[in-house]
Write an enzyme that holds these catalytic residues in place. Structure first.
Site, PDB file in Angstrom:
ATOM      1  N   THR A   1      77.019   6.837   9.248  1.00  0.00           N
ATOM      2  CA  THR A   1      77.504   8.188   9.140  1.00  0.00           C
ATOM      3  C   THR A   1      76.969   9.045   7.929  1.00  0.00           C
ATOM      4  O   THR A   1      75.349   9.008   8.157  1.00  0.00           O
ATOM      5  CB  THR A   1      78.580   7.695   7.487  1.00  0.00           C
ATOM      6  OG1 THR A   1      78.307   7.883   6.589  1.00  0.00           O
ATOM      7  CG2 THR A   1      79.726   6.140   7.790  1.00  0.00           C
ATOM      8  N   GLY A   2      77.503  10.388   8.520  1.00  0.00           N
ATOM      9  CA  GLY A   2      76.671  11.286   7.971  1.00  0.00           C
ATOM     10  C   GLY A   2      74.577  11.351   9.135  1.00  0.00           C
ATOM     11  O   GLY A   2      73.821  11.573   8.386  1.00  0.00           O
ATOM     12  N   ALA A   3      75.265  11.490  10.185  1.00  0.00           N
ATOM     13  CA  ALA A   3      73.795  10.838  10.759  1.00  0.00           C
ATOM     14  C   ALA A   3      73.359  12.253  11.706  1.00  0.00           C
ATOM     15  O   ALA A   3      72.436  12.136  12.534  1.00  0.00           O
ATOM     16  CB  ALA A   3      73.703  10.131  12.387  1.00  0.00           C
TER      17      ALA A   3
ATOM     18  N   GLY B   1      68.737  15.276   8.206  1.00  0.00           N
ATOM     19  CA  GLY B   1      68.039  14.445   7.503  1.00  0.00           C
ATOM     20  C   GLY B   1      67.489  13.232   7.221  1.00  0.00           C
ATOM     21  O   GLY B   1      67.187  12.260   8.768  1.00  0.00           O
ATOM     22  N   ILE B   2      68.290  12.114   6.612  1.00  0.00           N
ATOM     23  CA  ILE B   2      67.710  10.435   6.536  1.00  0.00           C
ATOM     24  C   ILE B   2      68.405  10.128   7.347  1.00  0.00           C
ATOM     25  O   ILE B   2      67.768   9.281   8.397  1.00  0.00           O
ATOM     26  CB  ILE B   2      67.686   9.977   5.238  1.00  0.00           C
ATOM     27  CG1 ILE B   2      67.391  10.962   4.096  1.00  0.00           C
ATOM     28  CG2 ILE B   2      67.497   9.029   5.169  1.00  0.00           C
ATOM     29  CD1 ILE B   2      67.253  10.675   2.851  1.00  0.00           C
ATOM     30  N   GLY B   3      70.308  10.516   7.471  1.00  0.00           N
ATOM     31  CA  GLY B   3      70.959   9.605   8.694  1.00  0.00           C
ATOM     32  C   GLY B   3      70.463   9.817  10.509  1.00  0.00           C
ATOM     33  O   GLY B   3      70.422   8.862  10.972  1.00  0.00           O
TER      34      GLY B   3
ATOM     35  N   TYR C   1      77.243  12.822  -9.102  1.00  0.00           N
ATOM     36  CA  TYR C   1      75.775  12.313  -7.848  1.00  0.00           C
ATOM     37  C   TYR C   1      76.380  11.098  -8.579  1.00  0.00           C
ATOM     38  O   TYR C   1      76.558   9.911  -7.673  1.00  0.00           O
ATOM     39  CB  TYR C   1      75.619  13.114  -7.598  1.00  0.00           C
ATOM     40  CG  TYR C   1      74.530  12.785  -6.745  1.00  0.00           C
ATOM     41  CD1 TYR C   1      74.823  12.935  -5.126  1.00  0.00           C
ATOM     42  CD2 TYR C   1      73.705  12.225  -6.952  1.00  0.00           C
ATOM     43  CE1 TYR C   1      74.093  12.421  -4.102  1.00  0.00           C
ATOM     44  CE2 TYR C   1      72.313  11.499  -6.064  1.00  0.00           C
ATOM     45  CZ  TYR C   1      72.990  12.137  -4.569  1.00  0.00           C
ATOM     46  OH  TYR C   1      71.584  11.235  -3.409  1.00  0.00           O
TER      47      TYR C   1
HETATM   48  N1  LIG Z   1      67.380  13.760  -0.318  1.00  0.00           N
HETATM   49  C1  LIG Z   1      66.790  12.891  -0.762  1.00  0.00           C
HETATM   50  O1  LIG Z   1      66.407  13.568  -1.449  1.00  0.00           O
HETATM   51  C2  LIG Z   1      67.942  11.238  -1.572  1.00  0.00           C
HETATM   52  C3  LIG Z   1      69.353  11.786  -0.865  1.00  0.00           C
HETATM   53  N2  LIG Z   1      69.980  10.297  -0.736  1.00  0.00           N
HETATM   54  C4  LIG Z   1      71.262  10.747  -0.548  1.00  0.00           C
HETATM   55  O2  LIG Z   1      71.472  10.300   1.479  1.00  0.00           O
HETATM   56  C5  LIG Z   1      71.625  10.346   1.743  1.00  0.00           C
HETATM   57  C6  LIG Z   1      71.591  11.248   3.504  1.00  0.00           C
HETATM   58  O3  LIG Z   1      71.529  12.904   2.633  1.00  0.00           O
HETATM   59  P1  LIG Z   1      70.543  13.426   3.384  1.00  0.00           P
HETATM   60  O4  LIG Z   1      69.884  12.854   4.692  1.00  0.00           O
HETATM   61  O5  LIG Z   1      69.386  13.850   2.785  1.00  0.00           O
HETATM   62  O6  LIG Z   1      70.867  14.994   2.747  1.00  0.00           O
HETATM   63  P2  LIG Z   1      71.673  15.705   4.292  1.00  0.00           P
HETATM   64  O7  LIG Z   1      72.866  17.018   3.709  1.00  0.00           O
HETATM   65  O8  LIG Z   1      70.728  16.315   5.679  1.00  0.00           O
HETATM   66  O9  LIG Z   1      72.645  14.611   5.220  1.00  0.00           O
HETATM   67  C7  LIG Z   1      74.033  13.976   4.663  1.00  0.00           C
HETATM   68  C8  LIG Z   1      74.675  14.216   5.731  1.00  0.00           C
HETATM   69  O10 LIG Z   1      75.739  13.462   5.214  1.00  0.00           O
HETATM   70  C9  LIG Z   1      76.766  14.412   6.169  1.00  0.00           C
HETATM   71  N3  LIG Z   1      78.509  14.316   5.374  1.00  0.00           N
HETATM   72  C10 LIG Z   1      78.609  15.236   3.907  1.00  0.00           C
HETATM   73  N4  LIG Z   1      79.838  15.199   4.360  1.00  0.00           N
HETATM   74  C11 LIG Z   1      80.314  14.502   4.800  1.00  0.00           C
HETATM   75  C12 LIG Z   1      81.089  14.316   5.158  1.00  0.00           C
HETATM   76  N5  LIG Z   1      82.534  14.078   4.098  1.00  0.00           N
HETATM   77  N6  LIG Z   1      82.387  13.237   6.371  1.00  0.00           N
HETATM   78  C13 LIG Z   1      80.703  12.860   7.055  1.00  0.00           C
HETATM   79  N7  LIG Z   1      79.553  13.094   7.365  1.00  0.00           N
HETATM   80  C14 LIG Z   1      79.189  14.058   5.846  1.00  0.00           C
HETATM   81  C15 LIG Z   1      76.261  15.927   6.402  1.00  0.00           C
HETATM   82  O11 LIG Z   1      76.875  16.604   7.511  1.00  0.00           O
HETATM   83  P3  LIG Z   1      77.261  17.681   7.306  1.00  0.00           P
HETATM   84  O12 LIG Z   1      75.989  18.158   8.377  1.00  0.00           O
HETATM   85  O13 LIG Z   1      78.503  17.688   8.175  1.00  0.00           O
HETATM   86  O14 LIG Z   1      77.149  18.620   6.311  1.00  0.00           O
HETATM   87  C16 LIG Z   1      74.604  14.998   6.614  1.00  0.00           C
HETATM   88  O15 LIG Z   1      74.617  15.009   8.231  1.00  0.00           O
HETATM   89  C17 LIG Z   1      73.547  10.910   1.124  1.00  0.00           C
HETATM   90  O16 LIG Z   1      74.355   9.810   1.062  1.00  0.00           O
HETATM   91  C18 LIG Z   1      72.108  11.328  -0.018  1.00  0.00           C
HETATM   92  O17 LIG Z   1      72.715  11.206  -1.195  1.00  0.00           O
HETATM   93  C19 LIG Z   1      70.097   9.391  -1.705  1.00  0.00           C
HETATM   94  C20 LIG Z   1      68.446  10.347  -2.675  1.00  0.00           C
HETATM   95  C21 LIG Z   1      67.769  10.732  -2.451  1.00  0.00           C
HETATM   96  C1  LIG Z   2      57.333  20.440 -10.187  1.00  0.00           C
HETATM   97  C2  LIG Z   2      58.795  20.077  -9.200  1.00  0.00           C
HETATM   98  C3  LIG Z   2      57.847  18.842  -8.310  1.00  0.00           C
HETATM   99  C4  LIG Z   2      59.525  20.174 -10.020  1.00  0.00           C
HETATM  100  C5  LIG Z   2      60.725  19.585  -9.564  1.00  0.00           C
HETATM  101  C6  LIG Z   2      61.813  18.369 -10.492  1.00  0.00           C
HETATM  102  C7  LIG Z   2      62.647  18.654  -9.697  1.00  0.00           C
HETATM  103  C8  LIG Z   2      63.703  19.540  -8.818  1.00  0.00           C
HETATM  104  C9  LIG Z   2      62.754  17.062  -8.780  1.00  0.00           C
HETATM  105  C10 LIG Z   2      62.640  16.151 -10.116  1.00  0.00           C
HETATM  106  C11 LIG Z   2      62.747  14.882  -9.986  1.00  0.00           C
HETATM  107  C12 LIG Z   2      64.613  14.686  -8.128  1.00  0.00           C
HETATM  108  C13 LIG Z   2      64.762  14.342  -7.503  1.00  0.00           C
HETATM  109  C14 LIG Z   2      66.020  14.390  -7.438  1.00  0.00           C
HETATM  110  C15 LIG Z   2      66.351  15.333  -6.948  1.00  0.00           C
HETATM  111  C16 LIG Z   2      65.418  17.061  -7.303  1.00  0.00           C
HETATM  112  C17 LIG Z   2      64.463  16.500  -8.880  1.00  0.00           C
HETATM  113  C18 LIG Z   2      65.423  16.598  -9.673  1.00  0.00           C
HETATM  114  C19 LIG Z   2      66.831  13.899  -6.697  1.00  0.00           C
HETATM  115  C20 LIG Z   2      67.579  14.187  -8.085  1.00  0.00           C
HETATM  116  C21 LIG Z   2      67.908  14.165  -5.459  1.00  0.00           C
HETATM  117  C22 LIG Z   2      69.226  13.130  -4.749  1.00  0.00           C
HETATM  118  C23 LIG Z   2      68.955  11.366  -5.454  1.00  0.00           C
HETATM  119  O1  LIG Z   2      69.769  11.123  -5.142  1.00  0.00           O
HETATM  120  C24 LIG Z   2      67.731  11.224  -5.697  1.00  0.00           C
HETATM  121  C25 LIG Z   2      66.616  12.585  -6.666  1.00  0.00           C
HETATM  122  C26 LIG Z   2      66.338  11.410  -7.895  1.00  0.00           C
HETATM  123  C27 LIG Z   2      64.913  12.542  -7.700  1.00  0.00           C
END
Ligand SMILES: NC(=O)C1=CN([C@@H]2O[C@H](COP(=O)(O)OP(=O)(O)OC[C@H]3O[C@@H](n4cnc5c(N)ncnc54)[C@H](OP(=O)(O)O)[C@@H]3O)[C@@H](O)[C@H]2O)C=CC1
Ligand SMILES: CC(C)CCC[C@@H](C)[C@H]1CC[C@H]2C3=C(CC[C@]12C)[C@@]1(C)CCC(=O)C[C@@H]1CC3
Length: 334
Positions: A8-10, A13-15, A187
Protein backbone atom coordinates in the site's frame (compact mmCIF):
# COMPACT_ATOMS: atom_id res chain seq x y z
CA UNK A 1 6.89 -20.44 -7.58
CA UNK A 2 6.00 -16.80 -8.33
CA UNK A 3 5.57 -14.86 -5.08
CA UNK A 4 2.88 -12.19 -4.79
CA UNK A 5 3.66 -9.00 -2.87
CA UNK A 6 1.07 -6.27 -2.27
CA UNK A 7 2.28 -2.85 -1.09
CA UNK A 8 0.00 0.00 0.00
CA UNK A 9 1.21 3.54 -0.71
CA UNK A 10 3.61 2.17 -3.33
CA UNK A 11 3.62 5.10 -5.74
CA UNK A 12 6.20 7.24 -3.94
CA UNK A 13 8.79 7.47 -1.18
CA UNK A 14 9.63 4.40 0.86
CA UNK A 15 6.94 2.21 -0.76
CA UNK A 16 8.29 2.85 -4.27
CA UNK A 17 11.90 2.32 -3.13
CA UNK A 18 10.81 -1.00 -1.62
CA UNK A 19 9.32 -2.04 -4.99
CA UNK A 20 12.68 -1.31 -6.67
CA UNK A 21 14.58 -3.27 -4.07
CA UNK A 22 12.25 -6.28 -4.20
CA UNK A 23 12.38 -6.48 -7.99
CA UNK A 24 16.19 -6.36 -7.84
CA UNK A 25 16.06 -9.17 -5.27
CA UNK A 26 13.62 -11.40 -7.18
CA UNK A 27 12.78 -10.62 -10.80
CA UNK A 28 10.08 -13.35 -10.83
CA UNK A 29 8.01 -11.51 -8.23
CA UNK A 30 4.44 -10.39 -8.91
CA UNK A 31 4.17 -6.91 -7.39
CA UNK A 32 0.81 -5.27 -6.80
CA UNK A 33 0.97 -1.51 -6.18
CA UNK A 34 -2.11 -0.53 -4.14
CA UNK A 35 -2.59 3.21 -4.58
CA UNK A 36 -5.40 5.74 -4.28
CA UNK A 37 -4.27 7.85 -7.25
CA UNK A 38 -4.11 5.78 -10.44
CA UNK A 39 -2.18 8.40 -12.39
CA UNK A 40 0.62 8.33 -9.83
CA UNK A 41 0.38 4.54 -9.69
CA UNK A 42 0.85 4.37 -13.50
CA UNK A 43 3.87 6.67 -13.26
CA UNK A 44 5.39 4.43 -10.55
CA UNK A 45 4.73 1.33 -12.64
CA UNK A 46 6.44 2.92 -15.69
CA UNK A 47 9.45 3.88 -13.57
CA UNK A 48 9.75 0.30 -12.26
CA UNK A 49 9.43 -1.16 -15.75
CA UNK A 50 12.19 1.13 -17.01
CA UNK A 51 14.70 -0.50 -14.68
CA UNK A 52 13.08 -4.00 -14.65
CA UNK A 53 11.61 -4.45 -18.14
CA UNK A 54 10.34 -8.03 -17.62
CA UNK A 55 8.81 -7.42 -14.19
CA UNK A 56 5.19 -8.28 -13.37
CA UNK A 57 3.74 -5.11 -11.90
CA UNK A 58 -0.01 -4.88 -11.29
CA UNK A 59 -1.97 -1.87 -10.08
CA UNK A 60 -4.86 -1.83 -7.63
CA UNK A 61 -7.04 1.15 -6.79
CA UNK A 62 -7.13 1.46 -3.01
CA UNK A 63 -7.81 4.39 -0.73
CA UNK A 64 -6.98 2.93 2.70
CA UNK A 65 -8.74 5.89 4.29
CA UNK A 66 -12.13 4.84 2.88
CA UNK A 67 -14.07 1.82 4.14
CA UNK A 68 -15.89 1.32 0.81
CA UNK A 69 -12.64 1.50 -1.16
CA UNK A 70 -10.94 -1.07 1.10
CA UNK A 71 -13.86 -3.51 0.75
CA UNK A 72 -13.98 -3.12 -3.06
CA UNK A 73 -10.19 -3.45 -3.40
CA UNK A 74 -10.24 -6.60 -1.25
CA UNK A 75 -12.87 -8.16 -3.56
CA UNK A 76 -10.65 -7.36 -6.52
CA UNK A 77 -7.58 -8.91 -4.82
CA UNK A 78 -9.53 -12.11 -4.05
CA UNK A 79 -10.60 -12.33 -7.70
CA UNK A 80 -7.05 -11.80 -8.98
CA UNK A 81 -4.80 -13.80 -6.65
CA UNK A 82 -5.17 -17.01 -4.65
CA UNK A 83 -2.53 -15.94 -2.12
CA UNK A 84 -0.54 -12.88 -1.02
CA UNK A 85 2.91 -13.87 0.23
CA UNK A 86 3.73 -10.43 1.67
CA UNK A 87 1.37 -7.61 2.50
CA UNK A 88 3.26 -4.38 3.21
CA UNK A 89 1.05 -1.95 5.16
CA UNK A 90 2.99 1.15 4.21
CA UNK A 91 0.57 3.94 3.21
CA UNK A 92 0.56 6.73 5.77
CA UNK A 93 -0.20 10.40 6.29
CA UNK A 94 0.80 13.19 8.64
CA UNK A 95 -1.61 16.06 7.87
CA UNK A 96 -0.86 19.67 8.85
CA UNK A 97 2.34 18.98 10.79
CA UNK A 98 3.52 21.75 13.09
CA UNK A 99 7.06 21.99 14.42
CA UNK A 100 7.34 23.56 17.88
CA UNK A 101 10.48 25.68 17.37
CA UNK A 102 10.62 26.68 21.02
CA UNK A 103 10.67 23.07 22.16
CA UNK A 104 13.14 22.24 19.36
CA UNK A 105 15.71 24.85 20.49
CA UNK A 106 15.23 23.88 24.14
CA UNK A 107 15.76 20.22 23.14
CA UNK A 108 18.97 21.13 21.26
CA UNK A 109 20.63 22.10 24.54
CA UNK A 110 19.21 19.29 26.66
CA UNK A 111 20.41 15.78 27.53
CA UNK A 112 17.67 14.41 25.25
CA UNK A 113 18.99 15.96 22.05
CA UNK A 114 19.86 12.65 20.32
CA UNK A 115 16.49 11.20 21.31
CA UNK A 116 14.73 14.30 19.98
CA UNK A 117 16.39 13.91 16.57
CA UNK A 118 15.60 10.18 16.48
CA UNK A 119 11.93 10.35 17.57
CA UNK A 120 10.76 13.99 17.28
CA UNK A 121 9.36 13.55 20.80
CA UNK A 122 7.76 16.74 22.09
CA UNK A 123 8.41 18.88 19.00
CA UNK A 124 5.80 17.79 16.44
CA UNK A 125 1.99 18.03 16.43
CA UNK A 126 -0.70 17.56 13.78
CA UNK A 127 -4.20 18.77 13.07
CA UNK A 128 -6.51 15.88 12.24
CA UNK A 129 -10.12 15.89 10.95
CA UNK A 130 -13.09 13.56 10.40
CA UNK A 131 -13.34 11.71 7.08
CA UNK A 132 -16.53 10.84 5.19
CA UNK A 133 -16.90 7.56 7.16
CA UNK A 134 -16.99 9.60 10.38
CA UNK A 135 -13.55 8.36 11.45
CA UNK A 136 -10.48 10.40 12.33
CA UNK A 137 -8.50 10.61 9.09
CA UNK A 138 -5.06 9.67 10.46
CA UNK A 139 -6.43 6.70 12.42
CA UNK A 140 -8.48 5.58 9.39
CA UNK A 141 -5.54 5.80 6.97
CA UNK A 142 -2.58 4.69 9.04
CA UNK A 143 -4.37 1.96 11.02
CA UNK A 144 -8.03 1.09 10.55
CA UNK A 145 -8.10 0.81 6.71
CA UNK A 146 -5.16 -1.56 6.91
CA UNK A 147 -6.86 -3.54 9.70
CA UNK A 148 -9.97 -3.93 7.53
CA UNK A 149 -7.85 -5.01 4.57
CA UNK A 150 -6.19 -7.71 6.69
CA UNK A 151 -9.61 -8.89 7.94
CA UNK A 152 -10.91 -9.16 4.37
CA UNK A 153 -7.85 -10.93 2.98
CA UNK A 154 -6.98 -13.09 6.00
CA UNK A 155 -7.27 -16.52 4.29
CA UNK A 156 -4.83 -15.37 1.58
CA UNK A 157 -2.20 -13.91 3.91
CA UNK A 158 0.96 -15.22 5.53
CA UNK A 159 3.28 -12.23 6.18
CA UNK A 160 2.37 -8.68 7.21
CA UNK A 161 4.88 -5.83 7.51
CA UNK A 162 3.83 -2.44 8.95
CA UNK A 163 5.76 0.75 8.24
CA UNK A 164 5.64 2.22 11.73
CA UNK A 165 7.81 4.99 13.13
CA UNK A 166 10.20 5.95 15.92
CA UNK A 167 7.60 8.65 16.61
CA UNK A 168 5.16 5.96 17.93
CA UNK A 169 4.80 6.75 21.64
CA UNK A 170 2.77 5.07 24.38
CA UNK A 171 1.85 8.38 26.02
CA UNK A 172 0.33 9.69 22.76
CA UNK A 173 -2.13 6.78 22.65
CA UNK A 174 -5.22 6.33 24.80
CA UNK A 175 -7.39 3.23 24.74
CA UNK A 176 -10.41 5.41 25.62
CA UNK A 177 -9.68 7.60 22.59
CA UNK A 178 -8.05 5.18 20.13
CA UNK A 179 -8.89 7.43 17.16
CA UNK A 180 -7.14 10.36 18.89
CA UNK A 181 -10.11 12.73 18.62
CA UNK A 182 -8.86 14.83 21.52
CA UNK A 183 -5.11 15.30 21.22
CA UNK A 184 -2.72 16.79 18.67
CA UNK A 185 -0.42 13.80 18.18
CA UNK A 186 -2.63 11.69 15.92
CA UNK A 187 0.39 10.44 13.93
CA UNK A 188 2.27 9.22 16.99
CA UNK A 189 -0.92 7.64 18.35
CA UNK A 190 -1.72 5.82 15.08
CA UNK A 191 1.81 4.44 14.80
CA UNK A 192 1.79 3.24 18.43
CA UNK A 193 -1.57 1.58 17.69
CA UNK A 194 -0.06 -0.20 14.66
CA UNK A 195 2.77 -1.52 16.88
CA UNK A 196 0.17 -2.84 19.33
CA UNK A 197 -1.98 -4.33 16.60
CA UNK A 198 1.00 -6.16 15.12
CA UNK A 199 1.73 -7.76 18.50
CA UNK A 200 -1.95 -8.69 18.94
CA UNK A 201 -2.07 -10.24 15.45
CA UNK A 202 0.96 -12.35 16.29
CA UNK A 203 -0.68 -13.49 19.53
CA UNK A 204 -3.95 -14.38 17.80
CA UNK A 205 -2.77 -15.66 14.42
CA UNK A 206 0.75 -17.17 14.57
CA UNK A 207 -0.78 -20.59 15.22
CA UNK A 208 -2.69 -20.23 11.93
CA UNK A 209 0.49 -19.33 10.01
CA UNK A 210 0.05 -15.53 9.89
CA UNK A 211 3.04 -13.44 11.05
CA UNK A 212 3.23 -9.67 11.51
CA UNK A 213 6.27 -7.38 11.89
CA UNK A 214 6.83 -3.65 12.33
CA UNK A 215 9.64 -1.51 11.02
CA UNK A 216 10.84 2.06 11.40
CA UNK A 217 12.45 3.52 8.26
CA UNK A 218 14.27 6.32 10.12
CA UNK A 219 14.05 9.94 8.95
CA UNK A 220 13.62 9.84 5.16
CA UNK A 221 13.23 12.66 2.64
CA UNK A 222 9.80 11.99 1.08
CA UNK A 223 6.56 13.88 0.41
CA UNK A 224 5.72 13.27 4.07
CA UNK A 225 8.81 15.10 5.39
CA UNK A 226 8.41 17.80 2.71
CA UNK A 227 5.11 18.53 4.42
CA UNK A 228 7.01 19.38 7.63
CA UNK A 229 9.68 21.60 6.06
CA UNK A 230 9.95 22.54 2.35
CA UNK A 231 12.27 20.43 0.20
CA UNK A 232 14.68 23.34 -0.55
CA UNK A 233 15.22 23.77 3.21
CA UNK A 234 16.04 20.08 3.66
CA UNK A 235 18.49 20.32 0.73
CA UNK A 236 20.09 23.39 2.33
CA UNK A 237 20.65 21.64 5.67
CA UNK A 238 21.74 18.30 4.19
CA UNK A 239 25.38 18.66 5.43
CA UNK A 240 24.02 19.14 8.99
CA UNK A 241 21.87 16.05 8.54
CA UNK A 242 24.86 13.94 7.48
CA UNK A 243 26.64 15.20 10.59
CA UNK A 244 23.71 14.28 12.85
CA UNK A 245 23.65 10.81 11.25
CA UNK A 246 27.01 10.11 12.93
CA UNK A 247 25.29 10.41 16.33
CA UNK A 248 21.93 8.70 15.71
CA UNK A 249 22.18 6.38 12.62
CA UNK A 250 18.41 6.99 12.30
CA UNK A 251 18.88 9.69 9.65
CA UNK A 252 18.60 7.23 6.76
CA UNK A 253 17.59 10.15 4.53
CA UNK A 254 16.98 8.36 1.18
CA UNK A 255 13.93 6.16 0.46
CA UNK A 256 16.32 3.37 -0.60
CA UNK A 257 18.02 3.42 2.83
CA UNK A 258 14.67 3.79 4.61
CA UNK A 259 13.41 0.62 2.91
CA UNK A 260 16.31 -1.41 4.35
CA UNK A 261 14.33 -3.14 7.14
CA UNK A 262 11.36 -3.76 4.81
CA UNK A 263 13.71 -5.51 2.38
CA UNK A 264 15.55 -7.35 5.17
CA UNK A 265 12.28 -8.79 6.53
CA UNK A 266 11.47 -10.12 3.04
CA UNK A 267 14.53 -12.36 3.37
CA UNK A 268 13.82 -13.66 6.90
CA UNK A 269 12.10 -16.79 8.12
CA UNK A 270 9.06 -15.45 10.08
CA UNK A 271 9.57 -17.93 12.93
CA UNK A 272 13.01 -16.41 13.63
CA UNK A 273 11.52 -12.92 14.21
CA UNK A 274 10.68 -11.32 17.56
CA UNK A 275 7.00 -10.22 17.71
CA UNK A 276 7.87 -7.60 20.36
CA UNK A 277 10.65 -6.02 18.29
CA UNK A 278 10.51 -3.08 15.93
CA UNK A 279 13.03 -3.54 13.12
CA UNK A 280 14.84 -0.26 12.43
CA UNK A 281 16.44 0.77 9.14
CA UNK A 282 19.70 2.45 10.14
CA UNK A 283 22.49 4.13 8.18
CA UNK A 284 25.93 4.66 9.68
CA UNK A 285 27.98 7.86 9.34
CA UNK A 286 29.87 6.13 6.51
CA UNK A 287 26.63 5.36 4.68
CA UNK A 288 26.31 1.62 5.45
CA UNK A 289 22.73 0.34 5.79
CA UNK A 290 21.70 -2.26 8.32
CA UNK A 291 18.65 -3.49 10.25
CA UNK A 292 18.48 -3.57 14.03
CA UNK A 293 15.67 -4.93 16.25
CA UNK A 294 14.68 -2.80 19.26
CA UNK A 295 12.13 -3.82 21.90
CA UNK A 296 8.77 -2.02 21.78
CA UNK A 297 7.18 -0.49 24.86
CA UNK A 298 3.91 -2.52 24.68
CA UNK A 299 1.70 -4.58 27.05
CA UNK A 300 0.33 -7.81 25.64
CA UNK A 301 -2.97 -7.31 27.52
CA UNK A 302 -3.44 -3.82 26.12
CA UNK A 303 -2.72 -5.03 22.58
CA UNK A 304 -5.50 -7.64 22.94
CA UNK A 305 -7.90 -4.94 24.17
CA UNK A 306 -7.09 -2.78 21.13
CA UNK A 307 -7.69 -5.77 18.85
CA UNK A 308 -11.16 -6.32 20.37
CA UNK A 309 -11.99 -2.62 20.06
CA UNK A 310 -11.02 -2.66 16.39
CA UNK A 311 -13.26 -5.69 15.82
CA UNK A 312 -16.14 -3.79 17.48
CA UNK A 313 -15.51 -0.74 15.31
CA UNK A 314 -15.37 -2.95 12.23
CA UNK A 315 -18.84 -4.33 13.06
CA UNK A 316 -20.14 -0.80 13.52
CA UNK A 317 -18.79 0.55 10.22
CA UNK A 318 -20.04 -2.50 8.29
CA UNK A 319 -23.52 -2.05 9.80
CA UNK A 320 -23.51 1.65 8.95
CA UNK A 321 -22.39 0.93 5.40
CA UNK A 322 -25.08 -1.68 4.77
CA UNK A 323 -27.74 0.71 6.17
CA UNK A 324 -26.49 3.44 3.81
CA UNK A 325 -26.52 1.01 0.86
CA UNK A 326 -30.09 -0.08 1.75
CA UNK A 327 -31.21 3.58 1.92
CA UNK A 328 -29.66 4.22 -1.50
CA UNK A 329 -31.47 1.20 -2.98
CA UNK A 330 -34.79 2.41 -1.57
CA UNK A 331 -34.35 5.91 -2.99
CA UNK A 332 -33.30 4.43 -6.37
CA UNK A 333 -36.56 2.39 -6.48
CA UNK A 334 -38.64 5.51 -5.62
N1 LIG B 1 9.51 9.76 5.72
C1 LIG B 1 9.82 9.46 6.97
O1 LIG B 1 10.74 10.05 7.57
C2 LIG B 1 9.07 8.41 7.69
C3 LIG B 1 7.97 7.77 7.13
N2 LIG B 1 7.31 6.79 7.84
C4 LIG B 1 6.18 6.09 7.27
O2 LIG B 1 6.53 5.57 6.00
C5 LIG B 1 5.35 5.35 5.24
C6 LIG B 1 5.56 5.84 3.83
O3 LIG B 1 5.67 7.25 3.86
P1 LIG B 1 6.74 8.07 3.00
O4 LIG B 1 7.28 7.22 1.92
O5 LIG B 1 7.66 8.72 3.94
O6 LIG B 1 5.82 9.24 2.44
P2 LIG B 1 5.10 9.44 1.03
O7 LIG B 1 4.15 10.54 1.26
O8 LIG B 1 6.08 9.52 -0.06
O9 LIG B 1 4.32 8.07 0.85
C7 LIG B 1 3.10 7.80 1.44
C8 LIG B 1 2.34 6.89 0.51
O10 LIG B 1 1.08 6.58 1.12
C9 LIG B 1 0.07 6.84 0.19
N3 LIG B 1 -1.19 7.15 0.82
C10 LIG B 1 -1.49 8.15 1.68
N4 LIG B 1 -2.78 8.11 2.01
C11 LIG B 1 -3.31 7.07 1.34
C12 LIG B 1 -4.61 6.53 1.26
N5 LIG B 1 -5.64 7.05 1.91
N6 LIG B 1 -4.80 5.43 0.48
C13 LIG B 1 -3.78 4.90 -0.22
N7 LIG B 1 -2.54 5.37 -0.19
C14 LIG B 1 -2.31 6.45 0.58
C15 LIG B 1 0.59 8.01 -0.63
O11 LIG B 1 -0.15 8.12 -1.83
P3 LIG B 1 -0.42 9.54 -2.55
O12 LIG B 1 0.73 9.75 -3.47
O13 LIG B 1 -1.72 9.31 -3.27
O14 LIG B 1 -0.51 10.57 -1.47
C16 LIG B 1 2.02 7.58 -0.82
O15 LIG B 1 2.14 6.65 -1.84
C17 LIG B 1 4.22 6.06 5.99
O16 LIG B 1 3.45 5.10 6.69
C18 LIG B 1 4.95 6.95 6.98
O17 LIG B 1 4.21 7.19 8.13
C19 LIG B 1 7.73 6.42 9.08
C20 LIG B 1 8.80 7.00 9.67
C21 LIG B 1 9.56 8.05 9.02
C1 LIG C 1 18.78 20.80 11.70
C2 LIG C 1 17.69 19.88 11.28
C3 LIG C 1 18.13 18.49 11.30
C4 LIG C 1 16.41 20.20 12.00
C5 LIG C 1 15.27 19.25 11.72
C6 LIG C 1 14.31 19.27 12.86
C7 LIG C 1 13.04 18.45 12.67
C8 LIG C 1 12.28 18.98 11.46
C9 LIG C 1 13.30 16.94 12.56
C10 LIG C 1 14.05 16.42 13.79
C11 LIG C 1 13.57 15.00 14.04
C12 LIG C 1 12.75 14.68 12.80
C13 LIG C 1 11.87 13.49 12.72
C14 LIG C 1 10.76 13.49 11.91
C15 LIG C 1 10.37 14.73 11.16
C16 LIG C 1 11.43 15.83 11.12
C17 LIG C 1 12.08 16.00 12.48
C18 LIG C 1 11.01 16.43 13.48
C19 LIG C 1 9.77 12.32 11.86
C20 LIG C 1 8.66 12.66 12.83
C21 LIG C 1 9.15 12.12 10.48
C22 LIG C 1 8.14 11.02 10.46
C23 LIG C 1 8.39 9.90 11.35
O1 LIG C 1 7.65 8.95 11.30
C24 LIG C 1 9.46 9.88 12.35
C25 LIG C 1 10.47 11.01 12.22
C26 LIG C 1 11.28 11.17 13.52
C27 LIG C 1 12.32 12.26 13.43
Amino acid sequence: MERVVLITGANSGIGLALCERLLTEDSQLRLCLACRNMQRAEAARSALLTSHSNAHVDLLQLDVGSVQSVLSAAQEVKARYNRIDFLYLNAGIMPNPQLDLNAFFKGLFSRNVVRMFATAEGILTQQDRLNSDGLQEVFATNLFGHFLLIRELEPLLSRLVWTSSSNARRSAFSMEDMQHREGRESYSSSKYASDMLSLALNRQKNSQGLFSSVICPGLVMTNLTYGILPSFFWTLIMPVMWLIRIFTNTFTLTPHNGAEALHWLFLQNPESLDPRAKYHSLTSGLGTNYTQPRQMDIDEGASDVLYSKLLELEKEVRRKLSEENADEEISAVK
